[in-house]
Design a protein around this motif. Structure first.
Motif, short mmCIF file in Angstrom:
data_model
loop_
_atom_site.label_atom_id
_atom_site.label_comp_id
_atom_site.label_asym_id
_atom_site.label_seq_id
_atom_site.Cartn_x
_atom_site.Cartn_y
_atom_site.Cartn_z
N THR A 171 0.86 -1.19 0.00
CA THR A 171 0.00 0.00 0.00
C THR A 171 0.90 1.24 0.00
O THR A 171 2.08 1.17 0.36
CB THR A 171 -0.88 0.05 1.26
OG1 THR A 171 -0.01 0.10 2.40
CG2 THR A 171 -1.78 -1.17 1.34
N MET A 203 6.08 4.48 4.92
CA MET A 203 6.73 4.06 6.18
C MET A 203 8.13 3.51 5.91
O MET A 203 9.07 3.76 6.65
CB MET A 203 5.87 3.00 6.87
CG MET A 203 4.52 3.49 7.34
SD MET A 203 4.61 4.52 8.81
CE MET A 203 4.71 3.28 10.09
N GLY A 208 3.13 6.60 12.59
CA GLY A 208 2.27 6.52 11.42
C GLY A 208 2.99 7.23 10.29
O GLY A 208 4.14 7.64 10.43
N GLU A 209 2.30 7.41 9.17
CA GLU A 209 2.95 8.04 8.02
C GLU A 209 3.54 9.39 8.39
O GLU A 209 4.67 9.71 8.07
CB GLU A 209 1.94 8.25 6.89
CG GLU A 209 1.60 7.00 6.12
CD GLU A 209 0.54 7.29 5.08
OE1 GLU A 209 0.60 8.35 4.43
OE2 GLU A 209 -0.37 6.45 4.92
N ASN A 239 -1.38 -3.12 9.62
CA ASN A 239 -0.68 -2.97 8.34
C ASN A 239 -0.32 -1.52 8.02
O ASN A 239 0.11 -1.20 6.91
CB ASN A 239 -1.53 -3.56 7.20
CG ASN A 239 -0.65 -4.02 6.06
OD1 ASN A 239 0.50 -4.42 6.28
ND2 ASN A 239 -1.16 -3.93 4.85
N GLU A 240 -0.52 -0.58 8.95
CA GLU A 240 -0.27 0.83 8.66
C GLU A 240 0.57 1.53 9.71
O GLU A 240 1.17 2.57 9.45
CB GLU A 240 -1.60 1.58 8.53
CG GLU A 240 -2.27 1.37 7.21
CD GLU A 240 -3.37 2.37 6.96
OE1 GLU A 240 -3.32 3.46 7.54
OE2 GLU A 240 -4.30 2.03 6.21
N SER A 243 0.73 3.67 2.05
CA SER A 243 1.10 3.91 3.45
C SER A 243 2.35 3.11 3.84
O SER A 243 3.27 3.63 4.48
CB SER A 243 -0.09 3.51 4.33
OG SER A 243 0.29 3.50 5.66
N LYS A 244 2.39 1.86 3.40
CA LYS A 244 3.53 1.00 3.75
C LYS A 244 4.81 1.49 3.07
O LYS A 244 5.89 1.51 3.67
CB LYS A 244 3.21 -0.44 3.34
CG LYS A 244 4.29 -1.43 3.63
CD LYS A 244 4.65 -1.52 5.10
CE LYS A 244 3.58 -2.23 5.88
NZ LYS A 244 3.94 -2.31 7.33
#
Lengths: 144, 361
Positions: free
Chosen positions: A36, A42, B204-205, B162-163, A38-39
């Motif tokens: 994703t 990160m 987080g992001e 997953n985030e 987002s991943k």
């Protein structure tokens, strides 16, 4: 006439889509599933060292290479000075090792480095991807 | 010696970026540093370990660090030698030297380690890594001036939904002694008997949440030199004290805007700060306000450090790996306490002006 207009419209849309696909985050192993956004964020901000349970290694293009500049700008909205400060924070706190800077600005060098270990990940312009690339994420230009 | 650092700075500017120097595939060296031109308008020095007075100072903030890393799959050895602001160039401090080993998503570390309490605790000396010239004084100098410990830690990295990424780090420390520079006439020797704590970092992001608990048993000796004309030296010892604190820090990015706030509540002090920074190309204007409220302790009627400061500054990225800070900081001490001054001042306010260069390589 309607068919012709429909064809032209489709052609223009397809042109726009291909023009907005800039970079692919990829690996040479088949161990990883697509990621994703987002991943990927990160990963390239060094906030996670693990992917699907595996410890990964990242690569980077040389500092003065425009690919590196545009990749971070499009994926994270950050310039290189900001990325340097992030990685300084992570490296000097022992939390993560900065991405490996490939020796020269060529996909060949990147592929050579990726091929050494299964859990290595890099990025490159889509039109320069090797045939055996396992694409994990496509970075698109958000404001064409 | 600041000239030496300036020479180093020019050398560093010739590097194109922060990229560790790889000696081999497994061995790398990297470094960081800062130097400043700074001056306050109060005779009484401000900020312990930096001791800035109303005389122009070229080396009150001078910091230089070298880090050597060895990686071999799951095994890692890392050392970091730092000439801190209070150190002479001939006597730098080993800020960390540890061995680490990864088992899956868990990392074990043992040796000399950085205390992981606040958001920037682990890169406290790397000014290039944050926007302001110095970490917020009220919070980061609230744990007895300690930045490192001898002991062990475990880091457990957990992926959530997953985030998000959660790092849980319990740590334990053993006997250690350190010296805090509190001006020409006073040094404080700290003997740590034991310490322990746990840190949770949720990422987080575009945000970080940092939650910590820390406790330590210690003794401290106040060493006075020429404090009175007829007494060249005397010392006061306070044995078997303890410090216990909880802290929560939040950092959020909204495009070009970065908001940070941290709060610490403990048996000695209650401190907090909040800051905002906005990026405009290579410029980052920022503001910050912090407060420290001391509590009654066994050492003195009050721990003596109640005060506040307001910072307004501008960071400029000269290069990818070199930055410049221009900063004005207004200190106030409350209720005839010393606040951020190294001793109780005659005048309870100070304006501090700083021009600082920072670099990494």
């Amino acid at each position: 006439m309607r068919c012709l207009l429909f064809f032209i419209l489709n052609f223009l849309v397809s042109l726009q889509v291909s023009a907005t696909d800039l970079y692919a985050v990829f690996t040479l192993s088949s161990d990883f599933e697509p990621l994703t956004k987002s991943k990927v964020i990160m990963l390239f901000r060094g906030k996670t060292k693990y992917l699907q349970g595996k410890k990964i290694e990242l690569s980077d293009w040389p500092q003065n290479n425009n690919i590196r500049h545009e990749f971070y700008q499009e994926l994270l909205g950050k310039d290189l000075a900001q990325m340097n400060a992030y990685w300084a924070r992570l490296s000097f706190s022992g939390k993560a090792r900065p991405p490996k800077e490939i020796d020269n600005g060529s996909v060949e060098s990147l592929v050579e480095w990726l091929a050494v270990k299964r859990f290595r990940i890099g990025y490159a312009p889509i039109d320069l991807l090797p045939a055996n690339a396992n694409v994990l994420y496509i970075v698109k230009k958000e404001k064409p | 010696m600041s000239k030496m650092l300036l020479a180093l700075l020019i050398l560093i500017m010739s590097f194109s970026s922060f990229a560790e120097i790889e000696l081999t595939d497994q061995l790398s060296i990297s470094g960081f540093g800062s130097t400043s031109l700074t001056k306050s308008n109060n005779q009484t020095a401000v900020i312990m370990n930096r001791v800035i007075t109303d005389e122009v100072c070229w080396d009150c903030d001078t910091t230089f660090g070298l880090q050597l890393d060895y990686f071999n799959d799951a095994f890692k050895v890392s050392t970091q030698l730092v000439k801190r602001p209070q150190d002479k160039w001939s006597a730098p401090e080993l800020e960390w030297a540890y061995v680490g080993y990864n088992v899956g998503e868990v990392e074990f570390r043992a040796g000399r380690l950085r205390i992981p309490i606040f958001l920037a605790s682990e890169y406290y000396y790397v000014s290039h890594a944050y926007n302001y010239a110095r970490p917020p004084e009220e919070l980061y100098n609230s744990i007895l001036g300690l930045t490192a410990y001898n002991g062990a830690s475990v880091v457990w990295n957990v992926e959530l939904f997953n985030e998000y990424q959660l790092a849980i780090m319990p740590f334990i420390g053993f006997n250690d002694t350190s010296l805090v520079d509190a001006g020409d006439k006073l040094d404080v020797e700290l003997d740590i008997d034991s310490m322990s704590g746990i840190n949770f970092l949720l990422s987080g992001e575009y945000y970080r949440w940092n939650l910590s608990y820390f406790t330590a048993d210690f003794s401290q000796t106040f060493q006075f030199t020429n404090a009175k004309p007829d007494v060249p030296y005397f010392e006061l010892s306070f044995l078997n004290d303890s410090v216990e604190l909880y802290s929560l820090g939040l950092e959020y990015e909204f495009d070009s805007l970065l908001l940070t706030a941290e709060r610490q509540i403990g048996n000695l002090r209650s401190t907090w700060y909040a800051s905002a920074a906005y990026r405009l190309n290579k410029f980052v204007p920022y503001i910050q306000y912090g407060e420290n409220r001391a509590k009654i302790t066994s050492v003195s009627t009050y721990d003596d450090k109640s005060g506040s400061s307001f910072v307004m500054g501008l960071r400029y990225d000269l290069l990818y790996n070199v930055s410049l800070n221009i900063e004005w900081q207004k200190f106030k001490s409350f209720g005839e306490q010393r606040g951020s001054f190294v001793e109780t001042p005659n005048k309870p306010e100070a304006d501090l002006y700083t021009l600082m260069f920072n670099f990494v390589f």
